[in-house]
Scaffold this motif. Structure first.
Motif, PDB file in Angstrom:
ATOM      1  N   THR A 108       0.831  -1.211   0.000  1.00 18.05           N
ATOM      2  CA  THR A 108       0.000   0.000   0.000  1.00 18.05           C
ATOM      3  C   THR A 108       0.861   1.253   0.000  1.00 18.05           C
ATOM      4  O   THR A 108       0.555   2.236  -0.696  1.00 18.05           O
ATOM      5  N   ARG A 109       1.954   1.253   0.781  1.00 22.80           N
ATOM      6  CA  ARG A 109       2.865   2.403   0.763  1.00 22.80           C
ATOM      7  C   ARG A 109       3.424   2.630  -0.637  1.00 22.80           C
ATOM      8  O   ARG A 109       3.494   3.769  -1.116  1.00 22.80           O
ATOM      9  N   THR A 110       3.826   1.542  -1.285  1.00 28.36           N
ATOM     10  CA  THR A 110       4.360   1.641  -2.647  1.00 28.36           C
ATOM     11  C   THR A 110       3.319   2.216  -3.595  1.00 28.36           C
ATOM     12  O   THR A 110       3.632   3.051  -4.457  1.00 28.36           O
ATOM     13  N   PHE A 111       2.071   1.784  -3.436  1.00 30.38           N
ATOM     14  CA  PHE A 111       0.990   2.263  -4.298  1.00 30.38           C
ATOM     15  C   PHE A 111       0.800   3.771  -4.155  1.00 30.38           C
ATOM     16  O   PHE A 111       0.640   4.479  -5.153  1.00 30.38           O
ATOM     17  N   PHE A 112       0.847   4.266  -2.932  1.00 27.28           N
ATOM     18  CA  PHE A 112       0.642   5.706  -2.720  1.00 27.28           C
ATOM     19  C   PHE A 112       1.889   6.519  -3.037  1.00 27.28           C
ATOM     20  O   PHE A 112       1.786   7.717  -3.330  1.00 27.28           O
ATOM     21  N   TYR A 113       3.077   5.892  -2.967  1.00 27.90           N
ATOM     22  CA  TYR A 113       4.305   6.628  -3.278  1.00 27.90           C
ATOM     23  C   TYR A 113       4.610   6.620  -4.772  1.00 27.90           C
ATOM     24  O   TYR A 113       5.369   7.468  -5.260  1.00 27.90           O
ATOM     25  N   LEU A 114       4.016   5.693  -5.505  1.00 28.41           N
ATOM     26  CA  LEU A 114       4.303   5.555  -6.936  1.00 28.41           C
ATOM     27  C   LEU A 114       4.136   6.847  -7.731  1.00 28.41           C
ATOM     28  O   LEU A 114       4.970   7.141  -8.597  1.00 28.41           O
ATOM     29  N   PRO A 115       3.085   7.666  -7.492  1.00 26.92           N
ATOM     30  CA  PRO A 115       2.964   8.923  -8.257  1.00 26.92           C
ATOM     31  C   PRO A 115       4.153   9.865  -8.093  1.00 26.92           C
ATOM     32  O   PRO A 115       4.410  10.680  -8.985  1.00 26.92           O
ATOM     33  N   MET A 116       4.891   9.747  -6.992  1.00 22.78           N
ATOM     34  CA  MET A 116       6.038  10.630  -6.769  1.00 22.78           C
ATOM     35  C   MET A 116       7.144  10.410  -7.799  1.00 22.78           C
ATOM     36  O   MET A 116       7.924  11.324  -8.085  1.00 22.78           O
ATOM     37  N   ILE A 117       7.236   9.200  -8.357  1.00 29.68           N
ATOM     38  CA  ILE A 117       8.322   8.906  -9.292  1.00 29.68           C
ATOM     39  C   ILE A 117       7.892   9.102 -10.746  1.00 29.68           C
ATOM     40  O   ILE A 117       8.703   8.937 -11.651  1.00 29.68           O
ATOM     41  N   LEU A 118       6.624   9.437 -10.962  1.00 22.15           N
ATOM     42  CA  LEU A 118       6.146   9.672 -12.320  1.00 22.15           C
ATOM     43  C   LEU A 118       6.507  11.084 -12.767  1.00 22.15           C
ATOM     44  O   LEU A 118       6.471  12.023 -11.976  1.00 22.15           O
ATOM     45  N   SER A 119       6.834  11.232 -14.024  1.00 20.98           N
ATOM     46  CA  SER A 119       7.103  12.565 -14.561  1.00 20.98           C
ATOM     47  C   SER A 119       5.793  13.318 -14.731  1.00 20.98           C
ATOM     48  O   SER A 119       4.719  12.716 -14.845  1.00 20.98           O
ATOM     49  N   PHE A 120       5.890  14.649 -14.754  1.00 16.79           N
ATOM     50  CA  PHE A 120       4.683  15.458 -14.909  1.00 16.79           C
ATOM     51  C   PHE A 120       4.030  15.232 -16.267  1.00 16.79           C
ATOM     52  O   PHE A 120       2.818  15.348 -16.399  1.00 16.79           O
TER      53      PHE A 120
END
Length: 296
Positions: A108-120
């Motif tokens: 679940t932490r990975t799921f919520f942190y995943l957007p942080m590594i996506l480019s704009f």
């Protein structure tokens, strides 16, 4: 020879020798552009010609009169009002619920942190599809529940466009306070929770009287970074709105003015943006520095 050379250098001068390159970099890359922007904000210049005319504060007054600066400031304040507290609140709730290291909490932490590594750029494409008025996710969900979907995309509606973009920013940023709060909560000594349970304090009291005071340093980091990011936000707004003036923030307004070769006006907005950050962040940091430090 090196030993003799070192003896000839005064001890008062030695630290400045180590600081020479960092200071030179700071002057060339930071101090000079800031001073140059301040100076250019009082001139009219297209960026290419030799004709540079001093016009005083006319760049500032014209931006206020045509409403561009006011709109950008209002949108930045909206970003700050939502982008600072909501990710902190959601991140804290998620951190408290996922504080124990289990397979479910890690996933679940990975799921919520995943957007942080996506480019704009990727985020703009994803959410552009979500907000699509014909086959977007929101339209499909509303149609499934027999609710009439909006005829216009949330990104092109004047009353909802800026909030639709802010929602994407919150989705992107919530992973940062989540990780920060999890780390801060794990640093709290378990003896405090055991003592609280012996005294009959339930989960709610432990949150308000133990966890929140002892993760204050994490909250201060989230607030400071949230304020700075909400003032300097550019990529997401530009990619999702295409520079639409109603969604303009200070950074996109600077870009628009530079693209129109209005160097003086763009510099004026940059100065306002710089002062905006200083006026908000510096008093906050001074207050934080005066506050008592938490020690175990």
């Amino acid at each position: 020879m090196n030993k003799r050379l070192s003896l000839t250098i005064s001890p008062a001068v030695r630290p400045w020798l180590f600081l020479f390159l960092p200071l030179l970099f700071y002057i060339v890359m930071i101090a000079y552009p800031i001073i140059y922007s301040i100076v250019m904000s009082f001139f009219s210049w297209d960026g290419f010609s030799d004709h540079i005319k001093f016009i005083g504060i006319q760049n500032y007054t014209s931006l206020v009169k045509n409403g561009q600066l006011i709109t950008a400031l209002k949108n930045n304040l909206l970003w700050m009002a939502f982008f600072v507290p909501l990710p902190m609140f959601l991140g804290f709730i998620l951190a408290y619920g996922l504080r124990k290291t289990t397979l479910f909490s890690v996933i679940t932490r990975t799921f919520f942190y995943l957007p942080m590594i996506l480019s704009f750029t990727v985020m703009a494409l994803i959410w552009g599809w979500v907000y699509d008025p014909d086959k977007g996710l929101i339209v499909e969900v509303l149609s499934f529940f027999k609710v009439t979907p909006p005829s216009q995309s949330l990104l092109t509606n004047n009353s909802t466009s800026i909030f639709a973009i802010i929602a994407v920013g919150i989705w992107h940023w919530v992973g940062f306070p989540l990780v920060l709060y999890i780390s801060a909560i794990k640093d709290i000594p378990s003896e405090l929770f055991e003592a609280a349970e012996i005294d009959g304090a339930g989960s709610i009291r432990q949150i308000f009287y133990i966890i929140i005071p002892l993760v204050k340093h994490a909250s201060q980091i989230c607030i400071a970074m949230g304020i700075v990011l909400s003032v300097k936000i550019f990529d997401l707004v530009f990619l999702m709105s295409g520079g639409y003036h109603e969604n303009n923030v200070l950074s996109t307004l600077v870009w628009n003015l530079f693209s129109q070769f209005k160097i003086g006006s763009a510099s004026a907005v940059s100065v306002v943006q710089f002062l905006f950050v200083i006026v908000i962040v510096v008093p906050y940091q001074l207050k934080v520095n005066k506050s008592e430090k938490v020690e175990f």
